[in-house]
Structure formats: C-alpha cells, structure tokens
Design a protein around this motif. Sequence first.
Motif, PDB file in Angstrom:
ATOM      1  N   LEU A  76       0.852  -1.183   0.000  1.00 34.01           N
ATOM      2  CA  LEU A  76       0.000   0.000   0.000  1.00 34.01           C
ATOM      3  C   LEU A  76       0.892   1.238   0.000  1.00 34.01           C
ATOM      4  N   PRO A  77       0.486   2.320  -0.649  1.00 38.32           N
ATOM      5  CA  PRO A  77       1.253   3.569  -0.543  1.00 38.32           C
ATOM      6  C   PRO A  77       1.354   3.981   0.917  1.00 38.32           C
ATOM      7  N   LYS A  78       2.503   4.490   1.309  1.00 36.53           N
ATOM      8  CA  LYS A  78       2.693   4.819   2.720  1.00 36.53           C
ATOM      9  C   LYS A  78       1.689   5.848   3.223  1.00 36.53           C
ATOM     10  N   ASP A  79       1.223   6.727   2.335  1.00 33.57           N
ATOM     11  CA  ASP A  79       0.265   7.734   2.765  1.00 33.57           C
ATOM     12  C   ASP A  79      -1.121   7.162   3.040  1.00 33.57           C
ATOM     13  N   GLU A  80      -1.310   5.862   2.788  1.00 30.83           N
ATOM     14  CA  GLU A  80      -2.581   5.205   3.094  1.00 30.83           C
ATOM     15  C   GLU A  80      -2.495   4.295   4.324  1.00 30.83           C
ATOM     16  N   LEU A  81      -1.398   4.374   5.058  1.00 27.61           N
ATOM     17  CA  LEU A  81      -1.179   3.420   6.154  1.00 27.61           C
ATOM     18  C   LEU A  81      -1.686   3.900   7.504  1.00 27.61           C
ATOM     19  N   LEU A  82      -2.002   5.168   7.655  1.00 27.15           N
ATOM     20  CA  LEU A  82      -2.378   5.689   8.964  1.00 27.15           C
ATOM     21  C   LEU A  82      -3.526   4.913   9.622  1.00 27.15           C
ATOM     22  N   PRO A  83      -4.602   4.528   8.897  1.00 29.06           N
ATOM     23  CA  PRO A  83      -5.683   3.783   9.553  1.00 29.06           C
ATOM     24  C   PRO A  83      -5.238   2.436  10.132  1.00 29.06           C
ATOM     25  N   HIS A  84      -4.098   1.919   9.694  1.00 26.69           N
ATOM     26  CA  HIS A  84      -3.634   0.616  10.158  1.00 26.69           C
ATOM     27  C   HIS A  84      -2.620   0.716  11.302  1.00 26.69           C
ATOM     28  N   MET A  85      -2.306   1.943  11.727  1.00 28.37           N
ATOM     29  CA  MET A  85      -1.336   2.096  12.806  1.00 28.37           C
ATOM     30  C   MET A  85      -1.845   1.618  14.171  1.00 28.37           C
ATOM     31  N   PRO A  86      -3.163   1.699  14.490  1.00 28.18           N
ATOM     32  CA  PRO A  86      -3.605   1.100  15.766  1.00 28.18           C
ATOM     33  C   PRO A  86      -3.327  -0.396  15.829  1.00 28.18           C
ATOM     34  N   ALA A  87      -3.553  -1.108  14.736  1.00 30.90           N
ATOM     35  CA  ALA A  87      -3.247  -2.546  14.725  1.00 30.90           C
ATOM     36  C   ALA A  87      -1.755  -2.778  14.835  1.00 30.90           C
ATOM     37  N   PHE A  88      -0.974  -1.928  14.192  1.00 33.04           N
ATOM     38  CA  PHE A  88       0.483  -2.039  14.291  1.00 33.04           C
ATOM     39  C   PHE A  88       0.929  -1.836  15.734  1.00 33.04           C
ATOM     40  N   ALA A  89       0.380  -0.798  16.381  1.00 35.32           N
ATOM     41  CA  ALA A  89       0.734  -0.511  17.774  1.00 35.32           C
ATOM     42  C   ALA A  89       0.312  -1.638  18.704  1.00 35.32           C
ATOM     43  N   ALA A  90      -0.856  -2.206  18.476  1.00 35.93           N
ATOM     44  CA  ALA A  90      -1.329  -3.296  19.324  1.00 35.93           C
ATOM     45  C   ALA A  90      -0.396  -4.504  19.220  1.00 35.93           C
ATOM     46  N   HIS A  91       0.098  -4.774  18.025  1.00 32.46           N
ATOM     47  CA  HIS A  91       1.044  -5.885  17.851  1.00 32.46           C
ATOM     48  C   HIS A  91       2.344  -5.598  18.604  1.00 32.46           C
ATOM     49  N   LEU A  92       2.847  -4.376  18.481  1.00 34.73           N
ATOM     50  CA  LEU A  92       4.063  -4.017  19.214  1.00 34.73           C
ATOM     51  C   LEU A  92       3.865  -4.194  20.716  1.00 34.73           C
ATOM     52  N   ALA A  93       2.734  -3.731  21.223  1.00 38.20           N
ATOM     53  CA  ALA A  93       2.475  -3.829  22.661  1.00 38.20           C
ATOM     54  C   ALA A  93       2.466  -5.284  23.124  1.00 38.20           C
ATOM     55  N   ARG A  94       1.832  -6.150  22.340  1.00 40.51           N
ATOM     56  CA  ARG A  94       1.819  -7.574  22.712  1.00 40.51           C
ATOM     57  C   ARG A  94       3.227  -8.147  22.721  1.00 40.51           C
ATOM     58  N   ARG A  95       3.987  -7.851  21.709  1.00 35.62           N
ATOM     59  CA  ARG A  95       5.342  -8.393  21.623  1.00 35.62           C
ATOM     60  C   ARG A  95       6.236  -7.826  22.712  1.00 35.62           C
ATOM     61  N   TRP A  96       6.070  -6.548  23.014  1.00 38.12           N
ATOM     62  CA  TRP A  96       6.941  -5.923  24.003  1.00 38.12           C
ATOM     63  C   TRP A  96       6.564  -6.298  25.422  1.00 38.12           C
TER      64      TRP A  96
END
Length: 407
Positions: A76-96
Amino acid sequence: MRIALVSEHANPLAAVGGVDAGGQNVHVAGLAAALAGLGHEVTVYTRRVAGHEPLTVTMSPGVTVEHVPAGPPEPLPKDELLPHMPAFAAHLARRWRAARPDVAHAHFWMSGLAALTAAEKLRVPVVQTFHALGTVKRRWQGAADTSPPSRLAVERDIGRRAAAVVATCTDEVSELAAMDVPVERVTVVPCGVDLALFHPDAPLQHPADADGRRPRLDGVARILSIGRLVPRKGVETIIEALAHVPGAHLTIAGGDPGDEESTRLSRLVAASGLSGRVRLIGSVARADVPALMRSALAVVTVPWYEPFGMVPVEAMACGVPVVASAVGGHLDTVSGCGALVPPRRPRALAGVLRDLLARPDVRASMADAGVRRARSRYGWPRVAAQTESVYRSLIGDRLDRLAAAGG
C-alpha cells in the motif's frame, strides 16, 4: 541492549528503487546491522505486505525482521497506512509485553505514532527519526502532497513526546525548532554508508548485458542520476539542463520502465530532442550501484528538498564528483567537497556541469575530498556508535542496575 527499530513502511529486506522504497530502507538495514555489530540484539518491526511472508526473518547475525500484521497483506502507498497504525501498535504492545526492549527507535512519523502508543504503559523510551517532515513536504509539494491531513499535528506531538529525536542533518534541527520540538532533546546523527561496498578502489566491472542497460567506459562524458523516480527528486531539471551541456550523456537509474514517472520523463527526453543522449535503465541491483557510479564522470542529484540524501554520500565514497541541490542534508554532506546548485534551476545546473566536465583537475579534487569526508563521517560503525550514545543517555542507569543484578 535489546533494541526495537520500528519502520512501518520501509522494510530493510525490500528491493530499493520503488516509490516508497529508498533511503529509509537502506538506513534501517545499515543501522540494524551496525548496532548488532556492537553486540546488541536488534529487532526491526515492519508491516507485512504479502500473505506468504513469515512472521520473522533473520536478516543478519543479531538482527531479526518481524513482519507486523496491520492492514491487508499487500503493498500500500505509505500515505494510506495511517488507519492501520492502531493494529500495528497493538502488535508491538503484545510483543513488548512478552519481551520488553530497552529502547525503541521509530523511523518515520507513523512509526513514531505506533511506537509511542505501544511503549506508553511499558515505559519503553522512544527515540524518533522522522526521515522527512510533513511541513517541508507541504511547503514544496503544496496541493500535490498526499499525506494525511493530520500529519503535521501528529508529527509535532511525536516530537514533543519522544524521549529523544535523532535528526539526520542540521537543517532539520531548525525545522524541528519551528515545530516547537525541544531542541535540547534533538541530536544530529547522519545516515551512514557501507564503505565496504561503496569505495573507489575496485576495478570497474561491466557485466555482459544483452539489452545494453549498463553504461560503458567509451569516452563519453557520462553523468548519472540514480534514485527513486518521483517528481520531487528533480530528474526533470537534469534533463532540461542537459540540453545546454553539449556532448554530455545522461543515465537515469531508478523506477521501472512503464511506470508513471518513467513515462513522463521519457516523453520529456523525446520532446527535448535528447533521445540519443539520455537512457532510462530502470532499477539497478544494490550490489551493482557502486560500479555504475564509478562509470560516471559525475553523479547529479538535485531534488527540490532532501531530508538527508544517501546518493551523494555513496557517490562520494566511490570517489565520484557530486553535483547536488543546496537543500536539506546536502548542505552538510556535499558542501565543501562537491558542487551545490539551487533546486529547479536547469540553467544554473548546466553551467556547473559544463565547467566540471571541462576541468579534470576540479573533478579529481572533488573526488578526493568526497572520499575523505565519507570515510571520516559516514561509515556505519561511527554512525551506530553515535546512535548508541543517544540510547545510553536515556537508559544508562537502568542498564547499570541490570548489570549489577546480573540481569
């Protein structure tokens, strides 16, 4: 030290040269490997872009790349990724939560948003490198800027909340200060160059290439433009300047034949009557870039703006004279050992090129100065040590306590 590098769109394993694959990919890969070389354990978190990608990949000794499921598993173009950052953050939190890193270093603004969200409750210090600022992009691209409308406000908030900000050049410090980011928490650490790959000493090699894509040492005054093919990179300016540099030939490396910008530039070449003097050769494998650079009398890179600019430093390390636009990181890297010109000024660029191509003594002096600067300032061991120093300024006491406890 356990280090998390967060790079939401720029996968260090990706092939460089696409619209969203360039200097940040190279930087994250080089930094990760160099930090591992200092004895640290590094994990790079980047978005999954294909369903078949494994969760984790060993990139090099001490470096693991983890593909984060956030949004559809497709590019996906990087400028379309903002809506997916909550899922990205949730994955980081689980891993960390399972394995807390000592420090997280976010690359690009959306990575910072995800990292700060994930790190908040775990009290993981977050270092931010923006690589590009929305204020600068908006200034130069205006209505053509496709960034999310919230980018400027979010970047300002990230800069204020991050434990430290690593700027890649001095010009960026002024931009950050204008955003009310506390300058006492900003440290300038440049991007690095692989001096084992980019150097002037290896013999030139030109593998057989049936389609004639590779330039050869044929006595032609050849200049090279290499990088992502997007309008802001200023390749159009080089083509327009070439019309005023008799006898010079231009090789343009980057992009893919048939993509939008390659097609636009090809039409410009034809309309300018330069078809016999300009070749667009598409993307070049990373391992082939040094030989391509060394085959040129000069490397020209004249973007409208440039947060750092890997191409000039790589060319300098190869002993090739550099002509660059007087913007951003070029003011640090090229000033004093190459030629700087105003952006979007083809006549000014043509004058510099005519003079440079006519004076081998000047080219030799620039080449020597560039090699010295690249080796003294931009080798990855030096850059990694400077970055490590920023990390230790944030977590030194904690590491000392762990060492004392045997943990």
